[in-house]
Design a protein around this motif. Structure first.
Motif, PDB file in Angstrom:
ATOM      1  N   GLY A  19      -7.222   7.344  -7.245  1.00 23.69           N
ATOM      2  CA  GLY A  19      -6.336   6.208  -7.024  1.00 23.69           C
ATOM      3  C   GLY A  19      -5.732   6.219  -5.637  1.00 23.69           C
ATOM      4  O   GLY A  19      -5.806   5.223  -4.897  1.00 23.69           O
ATOM      5  N   TYR A  20      -5.129   7.341  -5.245  1.00 25.47           N
ATOM      6  CA  TYR A  20      -4.498   7.335  -3.930  1.00 25.47           C
ATOM      7  C   TYR A  20      -5.519   7.384  -2.796  1.00 25.47           C
ATOM      8  O   TYR A  20      -5.255   6.883  -1.692  1.00 25.47           O
ATOM      9  N   THR A  21      -6.713   7.921  -3.052  1.00 25.89           N
ATOM     10  CA  THR A  21      -7.742   7.938  -2.011  1.00 25.89           C
ATOM     11  C   THR A  21      -8.200   6.523  -1.676  1.00 25.89           C
ATOM     12  O   THR A  21      -8.356   6.163  -0.503  1.00 25.89           O
ATOM     13  N   VAL A  50       5.049   7.120   2.973  1.00 27.15           N
ATOM     14  CA  VAL A  50       4.666   7.406   1.580  1.00 27.15           C
ATOM     15  C   VAL A  50       5.421   8.627   1.073  1.00 27.15           C
ATOM     16  O   VAL A  50       5.955   8.630  -0.045  1.00 27.15           O
ATOM     17  N   LEU A  51       5.482   9.671   1.881  1.00 28.43           N
ATOM     18  CA  LEU A  51       6.182  10.893   1.499  1.00 28.43           C
ATOM     19  C   LEU A  51       7.664  10.637   1.263  1.00 28.43           C
ATOM     20  O   LEU A  51       8.248  11.107   0.271  1.00 28.43           O
ATOM     21  N   ALA A  52       8.295   9.879   2.158  1.00 24.70           N
ATOM     22  CA  ALA A  52       9.726   9.596   2.020  1.00 24.70           C
ATOM     23  C   ALA A  52      10.007   8.795   0.750  1.00 24.70           C
ATOM     24  O   ALA A  52      10.961   9.082   0.009  1.00 24.70           O
ATOM     25  N   LEU A  53       9.160   7.799   0.479  1.00 27.26           N
ATOM     26  CA  LEU A  53       9.372   6.968  -0.708  1.00 27.26           C
ATOM     27  C   LEU A  53       9.125   7.767  -1.978  1.00 27.26           C
ATOM     28  O   LEU A  53       9.883   7.654  -2.955  1.00 27.26           O
ATOM     29  N   ARG A  54       8.089   8.608  -1.984  1.00 28.06           N
ATOM     30  CA  ARG A  54       7.826   9.452  -3.156  1.00 28.06           C
ATOM     31  C   ARG A  54       8.982  10.390  -3.426  1.00 28.06           C
ATOM     32  O   ARG A  54       9.421  10.548  -4.578  1.00 28.06           O
ATOM     33  N   THR A  55       9.501  11.016  -2.388  1.00 27.11           N
ATOM     34  CA  THR A  55      10.618  11.944  -2.550  1.00 27.11           C
ATOM     35  C   THR A  55      11.863  11.219  -3.056  1.00 27.11           C
ATOM     36  O   THR A  55      12.600  11.739  -3.911  1.00 27.11           O
ATOM     37  N   ALA A  56      12.095  10.011  -2.552  1.00 23.74           N
ATOM     38  CA  ALA A  56      13.242   9.219  -3.009  1.00 23.74           C
ATOM     39  C   ALA A  56      13.097   8.838  -4.480  1.00 23.74           C
ATOM     40  O   ALA A  56      14.076   8.841  -5.238  1.00 23.74           O
ATOM     41  N   VAL A  92       1.533   6.695  -6.983  1.00 28.68           N
ATOM     42  CA  VAL A  92       0.381   7.457  -7.442  1.00 28.68           C
ATOM     43  C   VAL A  92       0.494   8.916  -7.006  1.00 28.68           C
ATOM     44  O   VAL A  92       0.167   9.841  -7.773  1.00 28.68           O
ATOM     45  N   HIS A  93       0.973   9.156  -5.781  1.00 29.45           N
ATOM     46  CA  HIS A  93       1.159  10.527  -5.317  1.00 29.45           C
ATOM     47  C   HIS A  93       2.196  11.278  -6.144  1.00 29.45           C
ATOM     48  O   HIS A  93       2.041  12.481  -6.420  1.00 29.45           O
ATOM     49  N   GLY A  94       3.266  10.592  -6.530  1.00 29.15           N
ATOM     50  CA  GLY A  94       4.258  11.233  -7.382  1.00 29.15           C
ATOM     51  C   GLY A  94       3.661  11.651  -8.712  1.00 29.15           C
ATOM     52  O   GLY A  94       3.875  12.774  -9.182  1.00 29.15           O
ATOM     53  N   GLY A  95       2.891  10.739  -9.315  1.00 31.77           N
ATOM     54  CA  GLY A  95       2.234  11.076 -10.574  1.00 31.77           C
ATOM     55  C   GLY A  95       1.245  12.203 -10.414  1.00 31.77           C
ATOM     56  O   GLY A  95       1.165  13.113 -11.253  1.00 31.77           O
ATOM     57  N   TYR A  96       0.495  12.179  -9.327  1.00 26.67           N
ATOM     58  CA  TYR A  96      -0.481  13.245  -9.052  1.00 26.67           C
ATOM     59  C   TYR A  96       0.192  14.614  -8.967  1.00 26.67           C
ATOM     60  O   TYR A  96      -0.272  15.584  -9.579  1.00 26.67           O
ATOM     61  N   SER A  97       1.281  14.707  -8.225  1.00 27.56           N
ATOM     62  CA  SER A  97       1.961  15.991  -8.044  1.00 27.56           C
ATOM     63  C   SER A  97       2.475  16.544  -9.372  1.00 27.56           C
ATOM     64  O   SER A  97       2.351  17.746  -9.650  1.00 27.56           O
ATOM     65  N   LEU A  98       3.031  15.678 -10.206  1.00 31.29           N
ATOM     66  CA  LEU A  98       3.592  16.118 -11.481  1.00 31.29           C
ATOM     67  C   LEU A  98       2.491  16.512 -12.467  1.00 31.29           C
ATOM     68  O   LEU A  98       2.619  17.513 -13.190  1.00 31.29           O
ATOM     69  N   VAL A  99       1.415  15.729 -12.520  1.00 32.18           N
ATOM     70  CA  VAL A  99       0.312  16.032 -13.426  1.00 32.18           C
ATOM     71  C   VAL A  99      -0.375  17.334 -13.023  1.00 32.18           C
ATOM     72  O   VAL A  99      -0.745  18.154 -13.879  1.00 32.18           O
ATOM     73  N   ALA A 147       0.827  -1.204   0.000  1.00 32.95           N
ATOM     74  CA  ALA A 147       0.000   0.000   0.000  1.00 32.95           C
ATOM     75  C   ALA A 147       0.864   1.258   0.000  1.00 32.95           C
ATOM     76  O   ALA A 147       0.579   2.222  -0.729  1.00 32.95           O
ATOM     77  N   ILE A 148       1.913   1.274   0.804  1.00 36.72           N
ATOM     78  CA  ILE A 148       2.805   2.434   0.889  1.00 36.72           C
ATOM     79  C   ILE A 148       3.474   2.697  -0.452  1.00 36.72           C
ATOM     80  O   ILE A 148       3.529   3.845  -0.936  1.00 36.72           O
ATOM     81  N   THR A 149       3.967   1.641  -1.085  1.00 37.51           N
ATOM     82  CA  THR A 149       4.641   1.792  -2.380  1.00 37.51           C
ATOM     83  C   THR A 149       3.664   2.271  -3.454  1.00 37.51           C
ATOM     84  O   THR A 149       3.971   3.183  -4.231  1.00 37.51           O
ATOM     85  N   ALA A 150       2.492   1.651  -3.489  1.00 30.83           N
ATOM     86  CA  ALA A 150       1.491   2.045  -4.487  1.00 30.83           C
ATOM     87  C   ALA A 150       1.081   3.501  -4.296  1.00 30.83           C
ATOM     88  O   ALA A 150       0.974   4.266  -5.268  1.00 30.83           O
TER      89      ALA A 150
END
Length: 289
Positions: free
Chosen positions: A165-167, A188-194, A73-80, A66-69
């Motif tokens: 998706g992330y909701t 989730v934040l740490a993995l997205r930033t990495a 999705v959060h990374g894609g959301y921020s960029l889009v 769940a954390i990875t997924a």
């Protein structure tokens, strides 16, 4: 939805609208996203450390899935979202993104999580979604599609898919897997930033330029974004996702008001009717115990 959950979601909606205004003013792309992610990590690290010490036993294999997924999705959301803000108007992208998100999320909650809203819940959801459609100006954009409007519809709806998706993923993680909200968010934040780091660090000059030009917005988003998000995660522990997702779209109403007052955007009759629909929907959902 009880009073506590309602208060958490409404406060989160206010903070969400404010940080999106800051993000629109910056429109800085991936460097901006990565830098505010670093600020968010610095702010949330102490709370994440405490949560880790108390809840690390919750991190099963499913929890890491769940954390990875969610991080992806959060990374894609921020960029889009940043792409949409560069290509179109705030008054199109933000309402449409926030408006299509709960529609997809409610469907996902019903299909994936097995939630079944009551008749009053369905009426509230329908009322809010009707208001979202009117406030977003989607009807006018479809009838008279300018390049800016088309771009706003495309990127706004795409952002809505990522939001849904992330909701749904977060609802599964918090409600079904029982992961502590703060621990879940920080990981989730740490993995997205990495995940974004290799591309962001490839061009240090762009990071320096972005910080110089938009440092105040980077800090504002870095602080307000995690705070708004964690409030919603806590709300998910005490209220159904199919109610939380639409009520958090009060940020739409606040965004329209901010746009009219701060960005000098128009407030048409359709937006006034849409606002009334949203208020009616929120009252219906807030009255559900």
């Amino acid at each position: 939805m009880n009073t506590t959950a309602f208060g958490l979601v409404v406060t989160g909606a206010l903070l969400h609208a404010i940080w999106n205004l800051c993000a629109k003013k910056a429109s800085g792309g991936l460097p901006f996203v990565w830098l505010f992610g670093i600020v968010s990590l610095v702010v949330s690290f102490p709370f994440g450390w405490v949560a880790w010490s108390e809840h690390a036993h919750q991190l099963s294999f499913q929890a890491w899935v769940a954390i990875t997924a969610s991080a992806v999705v959060h990374g894609g959301y921020s960029l889009v979202l940043q792409k949409g803000y560069r290509e179109s108007d705030f008054s199109i992208v933000y309402p449409l993104a926030r408006g299509t998100g709960p529609l997809f999320a409610v469907l996902g909650a019903i299909i994936v999580l097995g939630e079944a809203p009551s008749l009053r819940g369905w009426l509230g959801i329908l009322s809010i979604l009707t208001g979202i459609f009117l406030i977003s100006g989607a009807a006018q954009a479809l009838l008279v599609p300018s390049p800016t409007a088309r771009a706003g519809l495309l990127w706004g709806a795409t952002t809505g898919l990522f939001i849904a998706g992330y909701t749904v993923i977060d609802g599964w993680a918090i409600k079904a897997l029982g992961i502590a909200p703060v621990l879940y968010y920080v990981l989730v934040l740490a993995l997205r930033t990495a995940m974004l780091a290799p591309q962001a660090l490839r061009n240090p000059d762009s990071l320096r330029t972005q910080w110089s030009a938009n440092g105040r917005y980077i800090v504002a988003v870095g602080v307000l974004s995690p705070l708004a998000y964690v409030l919603v995660l806590f709300a998910l522990t005490i209220a159904p996702l199919s109610y939380v997702a639409p009520v958090r779209e009060l940020s739409m109403l606040l965004g329209v008001l901010f746009g009219a007052k701060l960005l000098r955007e128009s407030f048409s009759l359709s937006r006034g009717i849409g606002t009334a629909c949203m208020v009616a929907g929120v009252v219906l959902l807030a009255g559900i115990q």
